[in-house]
Scaffold this motif. Sequence first.
Motif, PDB file in Angstrom:
ATOM      1  N   TYR A  34       0.831  -1.209   0.000  1.00 25.08           N
ATOM      2  CA  TYR A  34       0.000   0.000   0.000  1.00 25.08           C
ATOM      3  C   TYR A  34       0.867   1.261   0.000  1.00 25.08           C
ATOM      4  O   TYR A  34       0.595   2.214  -0.715  1.00 25.08           O
ATOM      5  CB  TYR A  34      -0.971   0.027   1.190  1.00 25.08           C
ATOM      6  CG  TYR A  34      -1.814   1.263   1.139  1.00 25.08           C
ATOM      7  CD1 TYR A  34      -2.911   1.330   0.290  1.00 25.08           C
ATOM      8  CD2 TYR A  34      -1.474   2.389   1.875  1.00 25.08           C
ATOM      9  CE1 TYR A  34      -3.654   2.488   0.186  1.00 25.08           C
ATOM     10  CE2 TYR A  34      -2.207   3.549   1.771  1.00 25.08           C
ATOM     11  CZ  TYR A  34      -3.301   3.596   0.924  1.00 25.08           C
ATOM     12  OH  TYR A  34      -4.021   4.759   0.805  1.00 25.08           O
ATOM     13  N   ALA A  35       1.934   1.248   0.789  1.00 20.15           N
ATOM     14  CA  ALA A  35       2.836   2.403   0.851  1.00 20.15           C
ATOM     15  C   ALA A  35       3.425   2.704  -0.522  1.00 20.15           C
ATOM     16  O   ALA A  35       3.556   3.874  -0.909  1.00 20.15           O
ATOM     17  CB  ALA A  35       3.937   2.158   1.871  1.00 20.15           C
ATOM     18  N   ARG A  36       3.762   1.653  -1.295  1.00 16.74           N
ATOM     19  CA  ARG A  36       4.294   1.862  -2.646  1.00 16.74           C
ATOM     20  C   ARG A  36       3.263   2.526  -3.544  1.00 16.74           C
ATOM     21  O   ARG A  36       3.606   3.336  -4.407  1.00 16.74           O
ATOM     22  CB  ARG A  36       4.774   0.533  -3.243  1.00 16.74           C
ATOM     23  CG  ARG A  36       6.097   0.057  -2.638  1.00 16.74           C
ATOM     24  CD  ARG A  36       6.703  -1.106  -3.422  1.00 16.74           C
ATOM     25  NE  ARG A  36       5.854  -2.294  -3.434  1.00 16.74           N
ATOM     26  CZ  ARG A  36       5.811  -3.201  -2.470  1.00 16.74           C
ATOM     27  NH1 ARG A  36       6.568  -3.064  -1.397  1.00 16.74           N
ATOM     28  NH2 ARG A  36       5.029  -4.249  -2.567  1.00 16.74           N
ATOM     29  N   ILE A  37       1.985   2.213  -3.341  1.00 22.27           N
ATOM     30  CA  ILE A  37       0.918   2.871  -4.115  1.00 22.27           C
ATOM     31  C   ILE A  37       0.925   4.356  -3.797  1.00 22.27           C
ATOM     32  O   ILE A  37       0.934   5.194  -4.703  1.00 22.27           O
ATOM     33  CB  ILE A  37      -0.462   2.250  -3.797  1.00 22.27           C
ATOM     34  CG1 ILE A  37      -0.558   0.833  -4.352  1.00 22.27           C
ATOM     35  CG2 ILE A  37      -1.589   3.126  -4.349  1.00 22.27           C
ATOM     36  CD1 ILE A  37      -1.808   0.073  -3.915  1.00 22.27           C
ATOM     37  N   GLU A  38       0.931   4.704  -2.515  1.00 20.46           N
ATOM     38  CA  GLU A  38       0.885   6.111  -2.114  1.00 20.46           C
ATOM     39  C   GLU A  38       2.158   6.863  -2.471  1.00 20.46           C
ATOM     40  O   GLU A  38       2.128   8.074  -2.652  1.00 20.46           O
ATOM     41  CB  GLU A  38       0.622   6.239  -0.612  1.00 20.46           C
ATOM     42  CG  GLU A  38      -0.823   6.203  -0.266  1.00 20.46           C
ATOM     43  CD  GLU A  38      -1.126   6.742   1.126  1.00 20.46           C
ATOM     44  OE1 GLU A  38      -0.266   7.382   1.759  1.00 20.46           O
ATOM     45  OE2 GLU A  38      -2.252   6.502   1.580  1.00 20.46           O
ATOM     46  N   ASN A  39       3.279   6.159  -2.554  1.00 19.82           N
ATOM     47  CA  ASN A  39       4.537   6.808  -2.916  1.00 19.82           C
ATOM     48  C   ASN A  39       4.703   6.955  -4.423  1.00 19.82           C
ATOM     49  O   ASN A  39       5.694   7.504  -4.884  1.00 19.82           O
ATOM     50  CB  ASN A  39       5.733   6.033  -2.343  1.00 19.82           C
ATOM     51  CG  ASN A  39       5.787   6.107  -0.839  1.00 19.82           C
ATOM     52  OD1 ASN A  39       5.317   7.065  -0.237  1.00 19.82           O
ATOM     53  ND2 ASN A  39       6.349   5.086  -0.216  1.00 19.82           N
ATOM     54  N   GLY A  40       3.755   6.413  -5.187  1.00 19.40           N
ATOM     55  CA  GLY A  40       3.845   6.489  -6.638  1.00 19.40           C
ATOM     56  C   GLY A  40       4.819   5.489  -7.226  1.00 19.40           C
ATOM     57  O   GLY A  40       5.178   5.589  -8.389  1.00 19.40           O
ATOM     58  N   GLU A  41       5.254   4.520  -6.425  1.00 18.05           N
ATOM     59  CA  GLU A  41       6.218   3.520  -6.884  1.00 18.05           C
ATOM     60  C   GLU A  41       5.540   2.333  -7.550  1.00 18.05           C
ATOM     61  O   GLU A  41       6.204   1.479  -8.120  1.00 18.05           O
ATOM     62  CB  GLU A  41       7.049   3.017  -5.696  1.00 18.05           C
ATOM     63  CG  GLU A  41       7.860   4.098  -5.021  1.00 18.05           C
ATOM     64  CD  GLU A  41       8.466   3.647  -3.703  1.00 18.05           C
ATOM     65  OE1 GLU A  41       8.349   2.453  -3.364  1.00 18.05           O
ATOM     66  OE2 GLU A  41       9.033   4.504  -3.009  1.00 18.05           O
ATOM     67  N   SER A  42       4.212   2.266  -7.451  1.00 16.49           N
ATOM     68  CA  SER A  42       3.469   1.126  -7.980  1.00 16.49           C
ATOM     69  C   SER A  42       2.215   1.602  -8.694  1.00 16.49           C
ATOM     70  O   SER A  42       1.564   2.547  -8.254  1.00 16.49           O
ATOM     71  CB  SER A  42       3.082   0.202  -6.818  1.00 16.49           C
ATOM     72  OG  SER A  42       2.190  -0.784  -7.258  1.00 16.49           O
ATOM     73  N   HIS A  43       1.903   0.944  -9.789  1.00 12.69           N
ATOM     74  CA  HIS A  43       0.660   1.218 -10.517  1.00 12.69           C
ATOM     75  C   HIS A  43      -0.454   0.283 -10.067  1.00 12.69           C
ATOM     76  O   HIS A  43      -1.520   0.264 -10.668  1.00 12.69           O
ATOM     77  CB  HIS A  43       0.850   1.024 -12.034  1.00 12.69           C
ATOM     78  CG  HIS A  43       1.809   1.993 -12.640  1.00 12.69           C
ATOM     79  ND1 HIS A  43       1.570   3.332 -12.685  1.00 12.69           N
ATOM     80  CD2 HIS A  43       3.014   1.807 -13.224  1.00 12.69           C
ATOM     81  CE1 HIS A  43       2.576   3.937 -13.270  1.00 12.69           C
ATOM     82  NE2 HIS A  43       3.475   3.039 -13.611  1.00 12.69           N
ATOM     83  N   SER A  44      -0.217  -0.495  -9.040  1.00  7.72           N
ATOM     84  CA  SER A  44      -1.198  -1.502  -8.644  1.00  7.72           C
ATOM     85  C   SER A  44      -2.485  -0.900  -8.104  1.00  7.72           C
ATOM     86  O   SER A  44      -3.461  -1.616  -7.928  1.00  7.72           O
ATOM     87  CB  SER A  44      -0.601  -2.488  -7.634  1.00  7.72           C
ATOM     88  OG  SER A  44      -0.312  -1.839  -6.418  1.00  7.72           O
ATOM     89  N   TRP A  45      -2.494   0.419  -7.881  1.00  7.52           N
ATOM     90  CA  TRP A  45      -3.746   1.055  -7.474  1.00  7.52           C
ATOM     91  C   TRP A  45      -4.826   0.769  -8.504  1.00  7.52           C
ATOM     92  O   TRP A  45      -5.992   0.644  -8.149  1.00  7.52           O
ATOM     93  CB  TRP A  45      -3.574   2.575  -7.288  1.00  7.52           C
ATOM     94  CG  TRP A  45      -3.158   3.277  -8.540  1.00  7.52           C
ATOM     95  CD1 TRP A  45      -1.890   3.578  -8.928  1.00  7.52           C
ATOM     96  CD2 TRP A  45      -4.007   3.743  -9.587  1.00  7.52           C
ATOM     97  NE1 TRP A  45      -1.891   4.191 -10.148  1.00  7.52           N
ATOM     98  CE2 TRP A  45      -3.190   4.303 -10.579  1.00  7.52           C
ATOM     99  CE3 TRP A  45      -5.387   3.722  -9.783  1.00  7.52           C
ATOM    100  CZ2 TRP A  45      -3.696   4.863 -11.744  1.00  7.52           C
ATOM    101  CZ3 TRP A  45      -5.887   4.282 -10.952  1.00  7.52           C
ATOM    102  CH2 TRP A  45      -5.046   4.847 -11.920  1.00  7.52           C
ATOM    103  N   ALA A  46      -4.422   0.640  -9.762  1.00  4.83           N
ATOM    104  CA  ALA A  46      -5.396   0.405 -10.834  1.00  4.83           C
ATOM    105  C   ALA A  46      -6.120  -0.926 -10.629  1.00  4.83           C
ATOM    106  O   ALA A  46      -7.312  -1.048 -10.927  1.00  4.83           O
ATOM    107  CB  ALA A  46      -4.711   0.438 -12.194  1.00  4.83           C
ATOM    108  N   ALA A  47      -5.421  -1.900 -10.086  1.00  4.81           N
ATOM    109  CA  ALA A  47      -6.049  -3.198  -9.840  1.00  4.81           C
ATOM    110  C   ALA A  47      -7.028  -3.138  -8.669  1.00  4.81           C
ATOM    111  O   ALA A  47      -7.901  -3.986  -8.545  1.00  4.81           O
ATOM    112  CB  ALA A  47      -4.977  -4.254  -9.557  1.00  4.81           C
ATOM    113  N   HIS A  48      -6.890  -2.121  -7.854  1.00  4.54           N
ATOM    114  CA  HIS A  48      -7.740  -1.968  -6.662  1.00  4.54           C
ATOM    115  C   HIS A  48      -8.688  -0.774  -6.797  1.00  4.54           C
ATOM    116  O   HIS A  48      -9.265  -0.344  -5.801  1.00  4.54           O
ATOM    117  CB  HIS A  48      -6.866  -1.774  -5.416  1.00  4.54           C
ATOM    118  CG  HIS A  48      -5.917  -2.883  -5.161  1.00  4.54           C
ATOM    119  ND1 HIS A  48      -6.310  -4.096  -4.637  1.00  4.54           N
ATOM    120  CD2 HIS A  48      -4.579  -2.985  -5.382  1.00  4.54           C
ATOM    121  CE1 HIS A  48      -5.248  -4.883  -4.529  1.00  4.54           C
ATOM    122  NE2 HIS A  48      -4.195  -4.237  -4.976  1.00  4.54           N
ATOM    123  N   ILE A  49      -8.845  -0.259  -8.002  1.00  6.83           N
ATOM    124  CA  ILE A  49      -9.568   1.002  -8.176  1.00  6.83           C
ATOM    125  C   ILE A  49     -11.010   0.946  -7.671  1.00  6.83           C
ATOM    126  O   ILE A  49     -11.496   1.901  -7.067  1.00  6.83           O
ATOM    127  CB  ILE A  49      -9.494   1.491  -9.649  1.00  6.83           C
ATOM    128  CG1 ILE A  49      -9.909   2.957  -9.729  1.00  6.83           C
ATOM    129  CG2 ILE A  49     -10.312   0.593 -10.567  1.00  6.83           C
ATOM    130  CD1 ILE A  49      -9.520   3.620 -11.021  1.00  6.83           C
TER     131      ILE A  49
END
Length: 128
Positions: A34-49
């Motif tokens: 989750y921290a990587r999502i908030e740090n912009g290090e991961s695009h996986s937010w799209a999978a959890h949109i």
Amino acid sequence: MTNNVAEKINRLRKSKGFSQDDMAEKLHISQSAYARIENGESHSWAAHIEKLSEILEIKPEDFLTDETNNLEQENTDQKGGMAFQFVGTIHTINSYSDKLIEQYEERIKDLKEENQKLKEENIFLKSK
């Protein structure tokens, strides 16, 4: 754009009073993921949109819009500037849609492989 989404998720999470641990638990992922999502290090937010939208109480497309864009559009002259921004926004949305589709296709592929392994294991166990 990912950083804009990450910043928006961070801002909305804080406004709802959730910790990163709370969000990770709600998304069924690790706190570090989750921290990587908030740090912009991961695009996986799209999978959890969809789940993020539900938790943060916004529409999925709102992750891809920037409040400052709305102000800029209001202040843009009528000589095509708005049309250019609109086209740019559509292009960005299409780009993220493509990334989301790729992630879902990869997940489907992984699940099919896992399903096949389980079927094979089931056949093996039945033969004993």
